[in-house]
Design an enzyme around this catalytic site. Sequence first.
Site, PDB file in Angstrom:
ATOM      1  CE  LYS A   2      -3.615   2.262   2.643  1.00  0.00           C
ATOM      2  NZ  LYS A   2      -4.594   2.187   3.712  1.00  0.00           N
ATOM      3  CD  GLU A  60       9.242  -6.083   7.373  1.00  0.00           C
ATOM      4  OE1 GLU A  60       8.913  -4.995   6.829  1.00  0.00           O
ATOM      5  OE2 GLU A  60       9.117  -6.298   8.597  1.00  0.00           O
ATOM      6  N   GLY A  83      -4.944  -1.938   4.757  1.00  0.00           N
ATOM      7  CA  GLY A  83      -4.136  -3.051   4.246  1.00  0.00           C
ATOM      8  C   GLY A  83      -4.767  -4.408   4.524  1.00  0.00           C
ATOM      9  NE  ARG A  84      -6.698  -3.857  10.615  1.00  0.00           N
ATOM     10  CZ  ARG A  84      -6.072  -2.702  10.784  1.00  0.00           C
ATOM     11  NH1 ARG A  84      -4.886  -2.507  10.224  1.00  0.00           N
ATOM     12  NH2 ARG A  84      -6.609  -1.731  11.497  1.00  0.00           N
ATOM     13  CD  GLU A 138      -2.083  -4.400  11.266  1.00  0.00           C
ATOM     14  OE1 GLU A 138      -0.867  -4.655  11.395  1.00  0.00           O
ATOM     15  OE2 GLU A 138      -2.625  -4.300  10.148  1.00  0.00           O
ATOM     16  CG  HIS A 188      -4.977 -35.975  16.484  1.00  0.00           C
ATOM     17  ND1 HIS A 188      -5.204 -37.191  17.091  1.00  0.00           N
ATOM     18  CD2 HIS A 188      -5.934 -35.827  15.542  1.00  0.00           C
ATOM     19  CE1 HIS A 188      -6.254 -37.764  16.504  1.00  0.00           C
ATOM     20  NE2 HIS A 188      -6.715 -36.960  15.569  1.00  0.00           N
ATOM     21  CE  LYS A 193       5.569  -0.948  10.047  1.00  0.00           C
ATOM     22  NZ  LYS A 193       4.598  -0.308   9.161  1.00  0.00           N
TER      23      LYS A 193
HETATM   24  O1  F6P Z   1       3.102  -2.884   9.774  1.00  0.00           O
HETATM   25  C1  F6P Z   1       1.747  -3.162   9.620  1.00  0.00           C
HETATM   26  C2  F6P Z   1       1.281  -2.843   8.240  1.00  0.00           C
HETATM   27  O2  F6P Z   1       1.209  -1.475   8.044  1.00  0.00           O
HETATM   28  C3  F6P Z   1      -0.055  -3.518   7.962  1.00  0.00           C
HETATM   29  O3  F6P Z   1      -1.121  -2.777   8.408  1.00  0.00           O
HETATM   30  C4  F6P Z   1      -0.005  -3.674   6.487  1.00  0.00           C
HETATM   31  O4  F6P Z   1      -0.939  -4.616   6.035  1.00  0.00           O
HETATM   32  C5  F6P Z   1       1.424  -4.114   6.297  1.00  0.00           C
HETATM   33  O5  F6P Z   1       2.152  -3.378   7.253  1.00  0.00           O
HETATM   34  C6  F6P Z   1       2.003  -3.911   4.934  1.00  0.00           C
HETATM   35  O6  F6P Z   1       1.949  -2.571   4.537  1.00  0.00           O
HETATM   36  P1  F6P Z   1       2.155  -2.160   3.039  1.00  0.00           P
HETATM   37  O7  F6P Z   1       1.077  -2.759   2.222  1.00  0.00           O
HETATM   38  O8  F6P Z   1       2.109  -0.655   3.032  1.00  0.00           O
HETATM   39  O9  F6P Z   1       3.502  -2.663   2.599  1.00  0.00           O
END
Ligand code: F6P
Length: 545
Positions: free
Chosen positions: A212, A218, A274-275, A360, A391, A511
């Site tokens: 987003k 990452e 995002g979620r 979240e 199990h 972060k």
């Molecule tokens: O760190 C949490 C977050 O902001 C989530 O809310 C989001 O889904 C994820 O990181 C990834 O964010 P982006 O789509 O901006 O890379």
Amino acid sequence: MTTSTKHQHLTKMPQWKALQDHFEQIEPQHLRQMFADDPDRATNLRIEDLDILMDFSKNRLTGRTVELLVELAEACGLRERIDAMFSGQKINITEDRAVLHVALRAPRGESIMVDGKDVVPEVHDVLDRMSSFSEKVRAGDWKGHTGKAIDSIVNIGIGGSDLGPEMAYEALKFYSDRNLKVRFVSNVDANDFVEKTRDLDPETTLFIVCSKTFTTLETMANAHTARDWTLKGLGGDETAIARHFVAVSTNADEVKKFGIDTDNMFGFWDWVGGRYSYDSAIGLSLMIAIGPDRFQEMLAGFHEMDEHFRKTPFERNLPAMLGLIGIWYNNFFGAETVSILPYDQYLNRLTAYFQQLDMESDGKHVDLDGNIVDYQTGPIVWGQPGTNGQHAYYQLIHQGTKLIPCDFIGFCKGLNPLGNHHDLLMANFFAQTEALAFGKTSEEVAAEGVPAFQVPHRTFTGNHPTTTIMMKELTPHTLGKLIALYEHKIFTQGTIWHINSFDQWGVELGKKLAQKIIPQLSDSSEVLEHDGSTNQLIEYYRDNR
Ligand code: F6P
């Protein structure tokens, strides 16, 4: 900016107090007795709608509890909040944003206004572009740099840009094009990238970089590694990137900076969290895998649940009731967790996805007015597909000391008819909720001739609450309904708790600290000014890396 409406403090509301008094009556009762006392219990405490049967009769509640919970929902303004969300009001007040994942599945021709602009046509423009791109890839008409068709799709993203598409791809794998390899790289740990790409050919691999913000550490690290991997495999020609990378983002500037042509970018909007985004362009990998028509079927399922949530009285409203039952355990029984147990192997990533969606969203300790809450908010969500969990950890649910309300999710038809596997699976599904509710008394155990010393160990107290959600078959359409069911359940709970379910400030501090630590790891001359523990850990790492 829309501010929160004048709000009466939750635990001081008469409806809350009424539930507290009512809890004193319900808490000592056993489900065994409740079923014996009321022969209509199973038929009264269920909702059947949209081809979903939700049986909540094996919960520690009565019809009166439902009435009181519905009164609470009304007093908390759930109806008004639903209308505010669906009409594009900026209910995400800390980020001054509308919350409109429901617009992502609004049919063509509907209209939802944000800042004076109808967003539905834009949604369909992007869906149309996604469809034609997906068709090209699926038909082998989208060629890689060396003229070969694409046979591998790698989604690079994390959180909402990974869990949703991955969960849905796994859920709908049965419907996917099996000639395509579809992978999801999320962890910044190189092991993830290396393992997911080791058998792939750069000539035939397409990376979809989903973010987003397009700034997530990452994802950017993995995207750069993917770029190097592609260039290395294709002789270093930079023009190759245009054939092997597309981006999904709200941030065109950062996409350009990365080197992806914005012609190869699929946009979405700041009013999609995002979620809550996998039914936007973030679901491009899924659309390529299952095809645009099935993706549309899924959106139609989402929309059906949206309309149900918006229009149905709360006592017959699937998401509202699921949310209110959760409030009952979380806030009155003091349950800390909820276990989500899908009896379908294709739903193996469902609970991981719901963890982000729920935790979240509702993992907040401050209310919409900035006050620290004096009641519990979002639960810990966990679980994995049945029957594997049986199990592993069901022992604790049956005989431990903790109260763990569980959602059992199952389907009448299995997608792969193979002998009597599906009946075996579903027999376990039914057996577990029965055993959890009714247990086995010490008298019953003793009557079986069990030695006296073993009787307490083999007794099942029962009275463990479960909600059973059954659907006919796992399809794109039913998956859409199921996900929207939980989205709106979480919204219902956030509304009762008077919190903002749509921001996530809690992820920021870690972060920022990681950014500070990055240079300190490789450069020993950097002075460490953390606490004693963190300094010591970093030093140990530096010495042994
Ligand atoms: O760190 C949490 C977050 O902001 C989530 O809310 C989001 O889904 C994820 O990181 C990834 O964010 P982006 O789509 O901006 O890379």
